[in-house]
Design a protein around this motif. Structure first.
Motif, PDB file in Angstrom:
ATOM      1  N   ASP A  96       0.844  -1.183   0.000  1.00  0.00           N
ATOM      2  CA  ASP A  96       0.000   0.000   0.000  1.00  0.00           C
ATOM      3  C   ASP A  96       0.887   1.243   0.000  1.00  0.00           C
ATOM      4  OD1 ASP A  96      -1.781   2.007   0.452  1.00  0.00           O
ATOM      5  OD2 ASP A  96      -2.514   1.271   2.376  1.00  0.00           O
ATOM      6  N   PRO A  97       0.676   2.171  -0.945  1.00  0.00           N
ATOM      7  CA  PRO A  97       1.516   3.379  -0.990  1.00  0.00           C
ATOM      8  C   PRO A  97       1.553   4.142   0.322  1.00  0.00           C
ATOM      9  CG  PRO A  97       0.241   3.192  -3.003  1.00  0.00           C
ATOM     10  CD  PRO A  97      -0.256   2.115  -2.079  1.00  0.00           C
ATOM     11  N   GLU A  98       0.441   4.119   1.057  1.00  0.00           N
ATOM     12  CA  GLU A  98       0.422   4.831   2.331  1.00  0.00           C
ATOM     13  C   GLU A  98       1.429   4.219   3.304  1.00  0.00           C
ATOM     14  OE1 GLU A  98      -1.178   7.510   3.364  1.00  0.00           O
ATOM     15  OE2 GLU A  98      -2.232   7.880   1.499  1.00  0.00           O
ATOM     16  N   GLY A  99       1.622   2.895   3.215  1.00  0.00           N
ATOM     17  CA  GLY A  99       2.550   2.230   4.114  1.00  0.00           C
ATOM     18  C   GLY A  99       3.999   2.464   3.759  1.00  0.00           C
ATOM     19  N   ALA A 139       5.520   5.192   3.229  1.00  0.00           N
ATOM     20  CA  ALA A 139       6.070   6.346   3.942  1.00  0.00           C
ATOM     21  C   ALA A 139       6.627   5.947   5.302  1.00  0.00           C
ATOM     22  CB  ALA A 139       4.996   7.414   4.111  1.00  0.00           C
ATOM     23  N   ARG A 151       4.418  12.729  -0.916  1.00  0.00           N
ATOM     24  CA  ARG A 151       3.849  13.459   0.210  1.00  0.00           C
ATOM     25  C   ARG A 151       4.816  13.606   1.384  1.00  0.00           C
ATOM     26  NH1 ARG A 151      -2.290  11.784   1.570  1.00  0.00           N
ATOM     27  NH2 ARG A 151      -1.155  11.486   3.517  1.00  0.00           N
ATOM     28  N   ASP A 157       5.751  17.198   2.966  1.00  0.00           N
ATOM     29  CA  ASP A 157       5.486  17.465   4.383  1.00  0.00           C
ATOM     30  C   ASP A 157       6.748  17.897   5.115  1.00  0.00           C
ATOM     31  OD1 ASP A 157       2.813  16.800   4.169  1.00  0.00           O
ATOM     32  OD2 ASP A 157       3.061  14.736   4.874  1.00  0.00           O
ATOM     33  N   TRP A 186      -3.769  16.926   3.557  1.00  0.00           N
ATOM     34  CA  TRP A 186      -3.906  16.260   2.256  1.00  0.00           C
ATOM     35  C   TRP A 186      -5.353  15.899   1.972  1.00  0.00           C
ATOM     36  CZ3 TRP A 186      -0.081  16.222  -1.176  1.00  0.00           C
ATOM     37  CH2 TRP A 186       1.220  16.462  -0.699  1.00  0.00           C
ATOM     38  N   PRO A 244      -4.886  10.607  -1.206  1.00  0.00           N
ATOM     39  CA  PRO A 244      -3.882   9.710  -0.628  1.00  0.00           C
ATOM     40  C   PRO A 244      -2.676   9.537  -1.536  1.00  0.00           C
ATOM     41  CG  PRO A 244      -5.641   8.428  -1.595  1.00  0.00           C
ATOM     42  CD  PRO A 244      -6.072   9.871  -1.706  1.00  0.00           C
ATOM     43  N   GLU A 245      -1.582   9.082  -0.960  1.00  0.00           N
ATOM     44  CA  GLU A 245      -0.401   8.742  -1.742  1.00  0.00           C
ATOM     45  C   GLU A 245      -0.757   7.651  -2.755  1.00  0.00           C
ATOM     46  OE1 GLU A 245       3.954   9.486  -1.146  1.00  0.00           O
ATOM     47  OE2 GLU A 245       2.194  10.419  -1.994  1.00  0.00           O
ATOM     48  N   VAL A 279       6.031   3.730  -5.208  1.00  0.00           N
ATOM     49  CA  VAL A 279       4.643   4.195  -5.233  1.00  0.00           C
ATOM     50  C   VAL A 279       3.977   3.833  -6.567  1.00  0.00           C
ATOM     51  CG1 VAL A 279       3.127   6.222  -5.175  1.00  0.00           C
ATOM     52  CG2 VAL A 279       5.051   6.061  -3.587  1.00  0.00           C
TER      53      VAL A 279
END
Length: 255
Positions: free
Chosen positions: A2-5, A7, A57, A61, A73, A76-77, A154
């Motif tokens: 997952d792209p969010e993970g 980061a 992101r 940030d 935001w 989402p990423e 990503v």
């Protein structure tokens, strides 16, 4: 992943160091413009003005955190970008917001460009029924490697091999020497797999989105493309100030 993970894998210290270096490069001394803009609170809307994949992101940030601004935001990423779309809002002292603007936009635009190129390459590979790993290469921008490697992830690609002994790479020079790209590439890969089943085979050198399907084969594990980082165009983003309590209005990108 997952792209969010993704980061979560980035070191906060590394992000802060990158942001500090970028800001120092952009403004190494006095900032006379701050006398004009002042320190009053300001709001700015981040707009995506070209299609692609949102990536970067954490770097955006980190830059604004370093200048005491806060980012909210709206996407989402890894989100697909359909222009013109509002992506985020940034709040902070006017002079700080404008100090971080260009640096943050540059990082986001570059990272999103790499992610978009990676996603396009993965789509071509999967569209040809090839389940292997699409990867970038070591052709990264000095000082910007983490941003570009992160963008690859990503976009769904791999960053690249790290152990040359664990992977056999068949490059364009091997193909030219053999005289036939398709026959020699896949014949060599098949022979290697027959003798060393656990060895990974990578195809690399001169691969583009147009000729990528020719490298897809049952004995090829990785296809790496330098163009994912070297030739990926930066996406177009802009940051526009707006009055608190009003609704920002997007502006279409000029041809």
């Amino acid at each position: 992943m997952d792209p969010e993970g993704l980061a979560l894998q980035l070191s906060p210290a590394a992000l802060a160091t990158l942001a500090e270096g970028w800001l120092r490069e952009d403004c190494p001394g006095l900032n006379p413009a701050a006398l004009v803009t002042g320190a009053a609170p300001a709001c700015a809307a981040l707009w995506a003005k070209s299609p692609g994949v949102l990536a970067g992101r954490p770097f955006f940030d980190a830059v604004f955190a370093h200048v005491n601004c806060q980012v909210t935001w709206l996407l989402p990423e890894g989100a697909p970008l359909v222009p013109v779309a509002q992506v985020a809002e940034v709040r902070g002292p006017t002079h700080c917001l404008l100090l971080g603007e260009r640096v943050a936009l540059n990082a986001l635009a570059r990272c999103s460009g790499v992610a978009s190129a990676a996603a396009a390459a993965v789509q071509v590979a999967r569209g040809n029924g090839w389940p292997g790993q699409v990867a970038g290469t070591r052709k990264t921008t000095p000082g910007f490697r983490l941003v570009e490697k992160y963008g690859l992830l990503v976009g769904g690609a791999s960053t690249h091999r790290y152990d040359l002994g664990a992977l056999v790479m068949v490059k364009d020079n091997h193909v030219v020497a053999a005289g036939s790209m398709e026959k020699e590439l896949h014949r060599t890969a098949a022979a290697l797999k027959a003798q060393f089943p656990n060895v990974g085979v990578e195809a690399s050198g001169g691969i583009t989105l147009d000729n990528l399907p020719q490298f897809c084969g049952p004995h090829i594990d990785v296809i790496s493309l330098g163009m994912l980082t070297q030739a990926a165009p930066a996406l177009d983003f802009s940051l526009k100030l707006f009055a608190e309590g009003t609704t920002p209005v997007p502006h279409a990108r000029r041809a």
